[in-house]
Write a protein that holds these residues in place. Structure first.
Motif, PDB file in Angstrom:
ATOM      1  N   VAL A  90       2.110 -11.172   0.455  1.00  0.00           N
ATOM      2  CA  VAL A  90       2.362  -9.621   0.984  1.00  0.00           C
ATOM      3  C   VAL A  90       2.480  -8.684  -0.339  1.00  0.00           C
ATOM      4  CG1 VAL A  90       3.113  -7.940   2.742  1.00  0.00           C
ATOM      5  CG2 VAL A  90       2.400 -10.495   3.287  1.00  0.00           C
ATOM      6  N   THR A  91       3.815  -9.076  -0.901  1.00  0.00           N
ATOM      7  CA  THR A  91       4.217  -8.262  -1.938  1.00  0.00           C
ATOM      8  C   THR A  91       3.118  -8.040  -2.891  1.00  0.00           C
ATOM      9  OG1 THR A  91       6.317  -9.087  -1.771  1.00  0.00           O
ATOM     10  CG2 THR A  91       5.888  -7.926  -3.963  1.00  0.00           C
ATOM     11  N   VAL A  92       2.108  -8.900  -3.397  1.00  0.00           N
ATOM     12  CA  VAL A  92       1.186  -8.914  -4.440  1.00  0.00           C
ATOM     13  C   VAL A  92       0.023  -8.180  -3.698  1.00  0.00           C
ATOM     14  CG1 VAL A  92      -0.417 -10.299  -5.588  1.00  0.00           C
ATOM     15  CG2 VAL A  92       1.865 -10.906  -5.784  1.00  0.00           C
ATOM     16  N   LEU A  93      -0.278  -8.397  -2.642  1.00  0.00           N
ATOM     17  CA  LEU A  93      -1.294  -7.599  -1.926  1.00  0.00           C
ATOM     18  C   LEU A  93      -1.312  -6.228  -1.922  1.00  0.00           C
ATOM     19  CD1 LEU A  93      -2.652  -9.975   0.943  1.00  0.00           C
ATOM     20  CD2 LEU A  93      -3.771  -9.705  -1.380  1.00  0.00           C
ATOM     21  N   LEU A  94       0.053  -5.691  -1.568  1.00  0.00           N
ATOM     22  CA  LEU A  94       0.398  -4.442  -1.211  1.00  0.00           C
ATOM     23  C   LEU A  94       0.866  -3.805  -2.890  1.00  0.00           C
ATOM     24  CD1 LEU A  94       2.928  -4.581   1.847  1.00  0.00           C
ATOM     25  CD2 LEU A  94       0.363  -3.884   1.536  1.00  0.00           C
ATOM     26  N   LYS A  95       0.898  -4.648  -3.900  1.00  0.00           N
ATOM     27  CA  LYS A  95       1.072  -4.057  -5.307  1.00  0.00           C
ATOM     28  C   LYS A  95       2.203  -3.280  -5.372  1.00  0.00           C
ATOM     29  CE  LYS A  95      -4.052  -3.551  -6.230  1.00  0.00           C
ATOM     30  NZ  LYS A  95      -4.272  -4.452  -6.898  1.00  0.00           N
ATOM     31  N   LEU A  96       3.265  -4.058  -4.824  1.00  0.00           N
ATOM     32  CA  LEU A  96       4.665  -3.726  -4.920  1.00  0.00           C
ATOM     33  C   LEU A  96       5.285  -3.819  -6.230  1.00  0.00           C
ATOM     34  CD1 LEU A  96       6.090  -4.534  -1.410  1.00  0.00           C
ATOM     35  CD2 LEU A  96       4.998  -2.427  -1.946  1.00  0.00           C
ATOM     36  N   LYS A  97       6.233  -3.124  -6.535  1.00  0.00           N
ATOM     37  CA  LYS A  97       6.853  -3.426  -8.112  1.00  0.00           C
ATOM     38  C   LYS A  97       7.659  -4.795  -7.803  1.00  0.00           C
ATOM     39  CE  LYS A  97       7.693   1.431  -8.770  1.00  0.00           C
ATOM     40  NZ  LYS A  97       8.528   2.270  -9.220  1.00  0.00           N
ATOM     41  N   PHE A  98       7.938  -5.160  -9.128  1.00  0.00           N
ATOM     42  CA  PHE A  98       8.349  -6.573  -9.342  1.00  0.00           C
ATOM     43  C   PHE A  98       9.570  -6.965  -8.434  1.00  0.00           C
ATOM     44  CE2 PHE A  98      10.572  -9.640 -12.203  1.00  0.00           C
ATOM     45  CZ  PHE A  98       9.936 -10.746 -11.927  1.00  0.00           C
ATOM     46  N   TYR A  99      10.569  -5.964  -8.643  1.00  0.00           N
ATOM     47  CA  TYR A  99      12.074  -6.333  -7.984  1.00  0.00           C
ATOM     48  C   TYR A  99      11.809  -6.685  -6.465  1.00  0.00           C
ATOM     49  CZ  TYR A  99      12.001  -1.483  -6.078  1.00  0.00           C
ATOM     50  OH  TYR A  99      11.817  -0.442  -5.563  1.00  0.00           O
ATOM     51  N   TYR A 100      10.420  -6.314  -5.795  1.00  0.00           N
ATOM     52  CA  TYR A 100      10.259  -6.781  -4.481  1.00  0.00           C
ATOM     53  C   TYR A 100      10.276  -8.317  -4.219  1.00  0.00           C
ATOM     54  CZ  TYR A 100       9.679  -2.023  -2.449  1.00  0.00           C
ATOM     55  OH  TYR A 100       9.985  -0.751  -2.169  1.00  0.00           O
ATOM     56  N   ILE A 101       9.922  -9.000  -5.331  1.00  0.00           N
ATOM     57  CA  ILE A 101      10.075 -10.357  -5.287  1.00  0.00           C
ATOM     58  C   ILE A 101      11.100 -10.957  -4.830  1.00  0.00           C
ATOM     59  CG2 ILE A 101       9.619 -12.567  -6.396  1.00  0.00           C
ATOM     60  CD1 ILE A 101       7.119 -11.481  -5.771  1.00  0.00           C
ATOM     61  N   PHE A 102      12.426 -10.549  -5.632  1.00  0.00           N
ATOM     62  CA  PHE A 102      13.773 -10.628  -5.189  1.00  0.00           C
ATOM     63  C   PHE A 102      14.162 -10.614  -3.745  1.00  0.00           C
ATOM     64  CE2 PHE A 102      13.357  -9.471  -9.731  1.00  0.00           C
ATOM     65  CZ  PHE A 102      13.665 -10.811 -10.154  1.00  0.00           C
ATOM     66  N   ILE A 103      13.539  -9.282  -3.249  1.00  0.00           N
ATOM     67  CA  ILE A 103      13.872  -8.919  -1.810  1.00  0.00           C
ATOM     68  C   ILE A 103      13.055 -10.045  -0.977  1.00  0.00           C
ATOM     69  CG2 ILE A 103      13.243  -7.081  -0.200  1.00  0.00           C
ATOM     70  CD1 ILE A 103      13.525  -5.105  -2.196  1.00  0.00           C
ATOM     71  N   ALA A 104      11.855 -10.271  -1.306  1.00  0.00           N
ATOM     72  CA  ALA A 104      11.413 -11.511  -0.493  1.00  0.00           C
ATOM     73  C   ALA A 104      12.103 -12.626  -0.479  1.00  0.00           C
ATOM     74  CB  ALA A 104       9.793 -11.539  -1.154  1.00  0.00           C
ATOM     75  N   TYR A 105      12.848 -13.143  -1.513  1.00  0.00           N
ATOM     76  CA  TYR A 105      13.496 -14.207  -1.589  1.00  0.00           C
ATOM     77  C   TYR A 105      14.505 -14.292  -0.773  1.00  0.00           C
ATOM     78  CZ  TYR A 105      16.374 -18.206  -3.555  1.00  0.00           C
ATOM     79  OH  TYR A 105      17.155 -19.151  -3.749  1.00  0.00           O
ATOM     80  N   VAL A 106      15.323 -12.982  -0.479  1.00  0.00           N
ATOM     81  CA  VAL A 106      16.430 -13.017   0.348  1.00  0.00           C
ATOM     82  C   VAL A 106      15.894 -13.169   1.825  1.00  0.00           C
ATOM     83  CG1 VAL A 106      18.185 -11.285   1.182  1.00  0.00           C
ATOM     84  CG2 VAL A 106      17.637 -11.620  -1.241  1.00  0.00           C
ATOM     85  N   MET A 107      14.776 -12.216   2.104  1.00  0.00           N
ATOM     86  CA  MET A 107      14.272 -12.336   3.647  1.00  0.00           C
ATOM     87  C   MET A 107      13.787 -13.878   4.098  1.00  0.00           C
ATOM     88  SD  MET A 107      11.719  -8.921   3.366  1.00  0.00           S
ATOM     89  CE  MET A 107      10.884  -9.539   4.906  1.00  0.00           C
ATOM     90  N   ALA A 108      13.341 -14.544   3.160  1.00  0.00           N
ATOM     91  CA  ALA A 108      12.757 -16.034   3.460  1.00  0.00           C
ATOM     92  C   ALA A 108      14.006 -16.809   3.669  1.00  0.00           C
ATOM     93  CB  ALA A 108      12.014 -16.560   2.378  1.00  0.00           C
TER      94      ALA A 108
END
Length: 508
Positions: free
Chosen positions: A174-192
């Protein structure tokens, strides 16, 4: 049916379930890594891996070795003092909650210092975000360890292997599809990590696997004393596994780290069967050892090691014989230059596999301190070799340092295990397949075959495996336990394996 055969059946059944979960986890894990590697730059991929490495080491410290000690302790108290299990679990959870919060605060406050060590400013925000996942991942690991002590694999497979991996992959996608900035990858890790812990906790209390009782501080002291050597072993183990990444970041750049971390995760696939068997092995091996049945334990160790080697060989052959095709398939052409590093790492991890579960066996017989010493020795060797080889040889030097350190620790552990119990993996029916595999791999390597991609390599691999297993049968390397296990599988799944049974019986 002998005790060894019964134990092997239970291990095989548990290993199959754990392996299925591990494959699913690795599938989603590789997809997630591939998305990050392909959609972001190699330097950003390197920043992510550096942050993940630091967090992995912090996790070992935060859990104090409980993930390795709790399965044994829960199983022990279940047999001897079942009334104290609730107190054991309560004190373990309380300790890990406090330590994980303390380590999280340390990482957040020290993120700038850690970033300066690696000359990477982007590591500051990466650590400040990802460290928030530490309490979630630490408590998830403890819950899994507790369920392991009860001889359960459900929690590991459903929640850690499947749920978390799917959540991580989905949020990254979802982060990639929405073309969010790189630091959202780290937020994704915390959420998971957070969602996984919440659902796992609800389920553990729902089925009443965990019942909290008053905290017993004396029991906590005993648990910590037993666990500290395993924690130090875990830290040293992570040094062996991750020093190459950290020192590449120090001596080279995040680009080089990103390149190396196309080869490293692939090589870490090799112990997948070893790790799957290792999840269910300790409680069963402990029972045999406690009953004084060392001969039965030795037989379990030898047959299990042979199975693990035979199952791992196809993966090793693909990586060792066709490293360019393997890396190109998973990560793309820009990472193919890491092929020599993959070959070196594959040799190291395969050596780790073919000697069997020596470290866990030492823990079973009460030699956790020796495991700590051997791992610390190997970790020191790893650091020294990385410092010497990385400036000269880059990622190949890092791979060599890791491979050598795994060789040392496995030799030391195997020698100690033999000294204490005369247990070793080298039955005659294991030595013969080893010799056959070495000869065939050498012949194919000598041919210096060049393939354009993985689909060209697969037919060669199929021929190799066909010839290999024919020669294994011809050398009569089949044990009676192999046939008994096949009969148990046939009974379990309800599939007629008549032809295979007749072939195996003919070569026993």
């Amino acid at each position: 049916m002998s005790d060894a055969t019964q134990a092997l059946h239970k291990i095989a059944r548990g290993t199959g379930i754990i392996f299925a979960g591990t494959v699913i986890s690795m599938f989603f894990g590789f997809l997630s890594r591939a998305i990050i590697a392909r959609e972001f730059s190699t330097s950003e991929h390197g920043v992510f891996n550096l942050a993940l490495t630091v967090l992995s080491i912090a996790l070992v410290i935060a859990t104090l070795g409980f993930q390795n000690s709790l399965p044994r302790e829960v199983a022990f108290y279940k047999e001897r003092e079942a009334s104290r299990i609730g107190s054991l679990i309560s004190i373990a959870l309380a300790i890990v909650l406090l330590t994980s919060l303390a380590v999280t605060l340390f990482l957040v406050s020290g993120s700038a210092f850690i970033a300066r060590i690696f000359n990477e400013d982007r590591l500051i925000y990466a650590l400040r975000i990802m460290s928030l996942a530490l309490p979630f991942s630490a408590l998830t690991g403890i819950f899994i360890a507790i369920s392991q002590g009860f001889g359960r694999v459900r929690e590991r497979v459903y929640f850690q292997n499947i749920l978390y991996s799917f959540l991580w992959f989905s949020i990254v996608g979802v982060t990639v599809l929405l073309k969010l900035k790189f630091y959202y990858i780290f937020i994704a890790y915390v959420m998971a990590q957070a969602v996984t812990l919440f659902i796992l906790t609800f389920d553990m209390f729902r089925i009443k696997l965990i019942q909290l009782e008053s905290v017993d501080f004396e029991l906590g002291k005993e648990l910590v004393r037993f666990s500290i050597p395993l924690m130090l072993s875990g830290i040293a183990g992570f040094v062996m596994t991750w020093t190459d990444t950290l020192m590449l970041g120090y001596y080279k750049s995040s680009d080089v780290v990103g390149l190396y971390n196309s080869a490293s995760p692939l090589a870490k696939l090799l112990p997948v069967f070893l790790g799957s068997a290792g999840f269910i092995y300790p409680p069963l091996a402990t029972a045999l050892y406690a009953q004084g049945k060392v001969g039965e334990l030795k037989r379990v160790y030898q047959i299990l090691t042979k199975w693990i080697f035979l199952l791992t060989l196809p993966i090793f052959a693909m990586m060792f014989l066709f490293p360019e095709a393997t890396i190109g398939f998973f990560f793309g052409a820009k990472y193919v230059s890491a092929a020599p590093a993959l070959q070196i790492l594959a040799l190291g991890f395969m050596f780790h596999t073919f000697l069997g579960l020596n470290g866990l066996s030492l823990v079973v017989i009460g030699e956790s301190r020796f495991v700590m010493y051997s791992t610390l020795i190997s970790a020191v060797i790893n650091v020294v070799l990385n410092a010497l080889l990385i400036p000269l040889y880059g990622i190949e030097g890092a791979a060599t340092a890791t491979a050598v350190s795994y060789f040392v620790t496995n030799v030391l552990n195997s020698l100690r295990l033999y000294q204490r119990t005369e247990i070793h993996p080298f039955s005659w029916n294991y030595v013969k397949p080893l010799v056959v595999s070495f000869v065939l791999l050498g012949v194919i390597k000598r041919l210096n075959l060049r393939v354009a991609g993985i689909w060209y390599a697969l037919p060669i691999l199929v021929v190799f495996l066909g010839v290999y297993f024919f020669l294994v049968l011809l050398s009569r390397s089949v044990d009676k336990e192999d046939v008994e296990l096949l009969l148990a599988i046939e009974s379990k799944v309800g599939v007629d394996l008549g032809i295979i049974k007749r072939i195996l019986r003919r070569f026993v």
